[in-house]
Write a protein that holds these residues in place. Structure first.
Motif, PDB file in Angstrom:
ATOM      1  N   ILE A 109       2.542  -7.946  29.040  1.00 44.67           N
ATOM      2  CA  ILE A 109       2.870  -6.653  29.649  1.00 44.67           C
ATOM      3  C   ILE A 109       1.832  -5.609  29.245  1.00 44.67           C
ATOM      4  N   ASN A 110       1.493  -5.580  27.967  1.00 46.82           N
ATOM      5  CA  ASN A 110       0.570  -4.556  27.476  1.00 46.82           C
ATOM      6  C   ASN A 110      -0.822  -4.676  28.077  1.00 46.82           C
ATOM      7  N   VAL A 111      -1.237  -5.890  28.391  1.00 44.49           N
ATOM      8  CA  VAL A 111      -2.520  -6.077  29.064  1.00 44.49           C
ATOM      9  C   VAL A 111      -2.486  -5.438  30.447  1.00 44.49           C
ATOM     10  N   CYS A 112      -1.326  -5.484  31.093  1.00 43.47           N
ATOM     11  CA  CYS A 112      -1.182  -4.896  32.437  1.00 43.47           C
ATOM     12  C   CYS A 112      -1.116  -3.378  32.410  1.00 43.47           C
ATOM     13  N   THR A 113      -0.617  -2.799  31.331  1.00 38.88           N
ATOM     14  CA  THR A 113      -0.366  -1.354  31.308  1.00 38.88           C
ATOM     15  C   THR A 113      -1.411  -0.563  30.529  1.00 38.88           C
ATOM     16  N   ARG A 114      -2.315  -1.232  29.835  1.00 35.05           N
ATOM     17  CA  ARG A 114      -3.237  -0.513  28.974  1.00 35.05           C
ATOM     18  C   ARG A 114      -4.213   0.358  29.774  1.00 35.05           C
ATOM     19  N   ASP A 115      -4.693   1.394  29.106  1.00 33.86           N
ATOM     20  CA  ASP A 115      -5.696   2.309  29.671  1.00 33.86           C
ATOM     21  C   ASP A 115      -5.202   3.049  30.911  1.00 33.86           C
ATOM     22  N   ARG A 116      -3.890   3.173  31.058  1.00 35.57           N
ATOM     23  CA  ARG A 116      -3.380   3.887  32.225  1.00 35.57           C
ATOM     24  C   ARG A 116      -3.473   5.396  32.016  1.00 35.57           C
ATOM     25  N   PRO A 117      -3.505   6.166  33.099  1.00 41.01           N
ATOM     26  CA  PRO A 117      -3.541   7.630  32.971  1.00 41.01           C
ATOM     27  C   PRO A 117      -2.287   8.164  32.271  1.00 41.01           C
ATOM     28  N   ASP A 118      -2.425   9.278  31.600  1.00 36.45           N
ATOM     29  CA  ASP A 118      -1.310   9.860  30.856  1.00 36.45           C
ATOM     30  C   ASP A 118      -0.137  10.235  31.746  1.00 36.45           C
ATOM     31  N   ASP A 119      -0.417  10.580  33.007  1.00 34.70           N
ATOM     32  CA  ASP A 119       0.663  11.016  33.891  1.00 34.70           C
ATOM     33  C   ASP A 119       1.204   9.897  34.771  1.00 34.70           C
ATOM     34  N   LEU A 120       0.846   8.660  34.470  1.00 33.60           N
ATOM     35  CA  LEU A 120       1.420   7.524  35.178  1.00 33.60           C
ATOM     36  C   LEU A 120       2.593   6.983  34.372  1.00 33.60           C
ATOM     37  N   THR A 121       3.786   7.050  34.927  1.00 31.68           N
ATOM     38  CA  THR A 121       4.974   6.532  34.263  1.00 31.68           C
ATOM     39  C   THR A 121       5.180   5.070  34.638  1.00 31.68           C
ATOM     40  N   ILE A 122       5.268   4.210  33.634  1.00 30.06           N
ATOM     41  CA  ILE A 122       5.565   2.797  33.845  1.00 30.06           C
ATOM     42  C   ILE A 122       6.836   2.454  33.080  1.00 30.06           C
ATOM     43  N   GLY A 123       7.787   1.869  33.780  1.00 28.08           N
ATOM     44  CA  GLY A 123       9.027   1.443  33.160  1.00 28.08           C
ATOM     45  C   GLY A 123       9.170  -0.060  33.247  1.00 28.08           C
ATOM     46  N   ILE A 124      10.045  -0.608  32.412  1.00 23.18           N
ATOM     47  CA  ILE A 124      10.334  -2.036  32.476  1.00 23.18           C
ATOM     48  C   ILE A 124      11.836  -2.235  32.542  1.00 23.18           C
ATOM     49  N   HIS A 125      12.261  -3.017  33.513  1.00 27.21           N
ATOM     50  CA  HIS A 125      13.680  -3.307  33.703  1.00 27.21           C
ATOM     51  C   HIS A 125      13.979  -4.690  33.155  1.00 27.21           C
ATOM     52  N   MET A 126      14.937  -4.761  32.234  1.00 26.96           N
ATOM     53  CA  MET A 126      15.323  -6.031  31.631  1.00 26.96           C
ATOM     54  C   MET A 126      16.778  -6.335  31.977  1.00 26.96           C
ATOM     55  N   CYS A 127      17.011  -7.472  32.637  1.00 25.63           N
ATOM     56  CA  CYS A 127      18.383  -7.817  33.017  1.00 25.63           C
ATOM     57  C   CYS A 127      18.679  -9.270  32.697  1.00 25.63           C
ATOM     58  N   ARG A 128      19.891  -9.661  32.935  1.00 25.21           N
ATOM     59  CA  ARG A 128      20.359 -11.003  32.591  1.00 25.21           C
ATOM     60  C   ARG A 128      20.608 -11.874  33.817  1.00 25.21           C
ATOM     61  N   GLY A 129      19.960 -11.523  34.911  1.00 26.89           N
ATOM     62  CA  GLY A 129      20.103 -12.320  36.126  1.00 26.89           C
ATOM     63  C   GLY A 129      20.941 -11.616  37.173  1.00 26.89           C
ATOM     64  N   ASN A 130      20.542 -11.761  38.421  1.00 26.27           N
ATOM     65  CA  ASN A 130      21.217 -11.058  39.507  1.00 26.27           C
ATOM     66  C   ASN A 130      20.993 -11.843  40.799  1.00 26.27           C
ATOM     67  N   PHE A 131      21.517 -13.057  40.828  1.00 22.72           N
ATOM     68  CA  PHE A 131      21.251 -13.965  41.944  1.00 22.72           C
ATOM     69  C   PHE A 131      22.301 -13.782  43.024  1.00 22.72           C
ATOM     70  N   LYS A 132      22.296 -14.669  44.024  1.00 23.28           N
ATOM     71  CA  LYS A 132      23.219 -14.579  45.161  1.00 23.28           C
ATOM     72  C   LYS A 132      24.653 -14.439  44.668  1.00 23.28           C
ATOM     73  N   GLY A 133      25.380 -13.529  45.272  1.00 17.99           N
ATOM     74  CA  GLY A 133      26.765 -13.320  44.886  1.00 17.99           C
ATOM     75  C   GLY A 133      26.931 -12.599  43.569  1.00 17.99           C
TER      76      GLY A 133
END
Length: 402
Positions: free
Chosen positions: A244-268
């Motif tokens: 994740i950190n490789v993807c988000t590094r060196d980003r501008p200060d005013d760019l907000t990046i969030g991460i959503h962590m869940c336990r699964g959300n499949f059909k039904g």
């Protein structure tokens, strides 16, 4: 920063939704035809355009500040990144035995139990390169539907870089003649992600990374399964934090990046794992280079709020208190009580902080999307908008804003 210093939330919203919406009936029917090869891509695209205009208007009507396209152009939440990058090969019928994590990864274990012999996946057969944009056109269309002043509230969701790696393990995720290590693989993936994020940012977009993988590390069943399989789960968790950190590094200060962590959300509305955040909280909150953590907290499966004590002063936790898995409507009072519980947990953190600061580090949201796959969860469109309305009203009463 002083423990009682004012915390500036970027962008200024308090009621959130995770990203995906139920497909309106017209789009649902068109997608069904498309999946059965009875509808062209052009016809589907036109139906998507119409449906996105519709849900943008409804988001505005219900009072949501953040706007998404509901992932209405996707058949499943992780569609887009991997199947677009050069070097990635879609394998529609890969043997289930190559899903090595079937011994412990919750949703892969279910595939094994269901008796599947093969499944679609993606294998890295060459050097990873982003040769074309992925979600940029989607964002441009979404941007055209809102006033200029509201563009800063739009976000695009994208799948975590670890998605396929956690299914197959190092030796079956990428060709070992192309990449010699996980670090090499994730470094090139990171270059591609950063290029996509940069182009979206230049257009005014904020980013949400969707990652069920981290919550799997909260699951005792997975941890014990990994230990039996001889997999170092702490080292793998470190690998995915780095990815994740490789993807988000060196980003501008005013760019907000969030991460959503869940336990699964499949059909039904099916979930795959359970377990509180205590096992991973110290590492995740302190080491992940993101601004915002979207946390699932709609059932006892997520544990209590105690792990929030590890949240640094410069991070925001978005509490997923409203379930998308069933139509039971939460109340404003219930949400207010739970937010107060979370505030109490944050105040006991290190460093300790006053109530004002703790409250200012929190937002509220749905626990996941309403349709991580196009078929959606067992709720109606009316249920969906009622739940978002409760979020907005609770935010107004708690923070005096939305």
């Amino acid at each position: 920063m002083s423990p009682c210093a004012a915390f500036h939330l970027r962008p200024p919203f308090r009621a959130e939704h995770i990203g995906s919406f139920l497909r309106p009936s017209g789009l649902f029917e068109k997608r069904d035809l498309f999946e059965r090869k009875q509808c062209s891509a052009e016809e589907l695209r036109a139906a998507e355009d119409k449906a996105i205009r519709h849900i943008v208007q409804l988001q505005q009507n219900v009072g949501m500040r953040t706007i998404t396209d509901g992932e209405l152009r996707r058949s499943v939440f992780f569609e887009g990144i991997f199947d677009t990058l050069e070097g990635m090969t879609v394998m529609p019928n890969r043997a289930i035995t190559t899903f090595k994590a079937g011994q412990y990864i919750p949703h892969i274990r279910l595939m094994y139990k269901a008796g599947l012999k093969e499944a679609e996946t993606i294998f890295c057969t060459g050097k990873i390169k982003r040769t074309k944009s992925i979600y940029v056109d989607d964002f441009k269309y979404l941007k055209s539907l809102v006033p200029t002043k509201d563009v800063k509230y739009i976000k695009i969701t994208m799948c975590s870089p670890s998605w396929y790696h956690q299914r197959h393990g190092s030796d079956l995720t990428y060709d070992l003649s192309i990449y010699k290590s996980d670090d090499e693989y994730f470094d090139d993936l990171g270059v591609a992600y950063r290029a996509e994020i940069k182009e979206l940012y230049d257009l005014g977009c904020h980013i949400q990374i969707d990652d069920p993988t981290f919550c799997y590390f909260c699951c005792e069943g997975m941890i014990s399964g990994m230990e039996k399989a001889g997999v170092d789960h702490e080292a793998l968790l470190d690998t995915y934090i780095r990815a994740i950190n490789v993807c988000t590094r060196d980003r501008p200060d005013d760019l907000t990046i969030g991460i959503h962590m869940c336990r699964g959300n499949f059909k039904g509305g099916v979930h795959f794992s359970e377990g509180g955040y205590a096992r991973i909280a110290a590492k995740i909150f302190k080491r992940l280079d993101v601004d915002t953590f979207y946390l699932e907290y709609d059932t006892e499966r997520a544990g209590d709020f105690a792990p929030l004590k590890y949240l640094p002063l410069n991070k925001v936790a978005v509490l997923g208190l409203v379930t998308t898995k069933n139509p039971k409507l939460e109340t404003v009072e219930e949400l207010k009580v739970r937010v107060d519980e979370a505030v109490e947990a944050l105040m006991k953190g290190n460093p300790m902080r006053c109530r004002v600061v703790a409250l200012n580090q929190l937002c509220i949201s749905t626990q996941c999307g309403f349709a991580s796959v196009w078929e959606g969860n067992p709720v109606t469109e009316q249920d969906q908008w009622k739940k978002l309305g409760v979020l907005v009203e609770a935010a107004r009463q708690i923070w005096g804003c939305d």
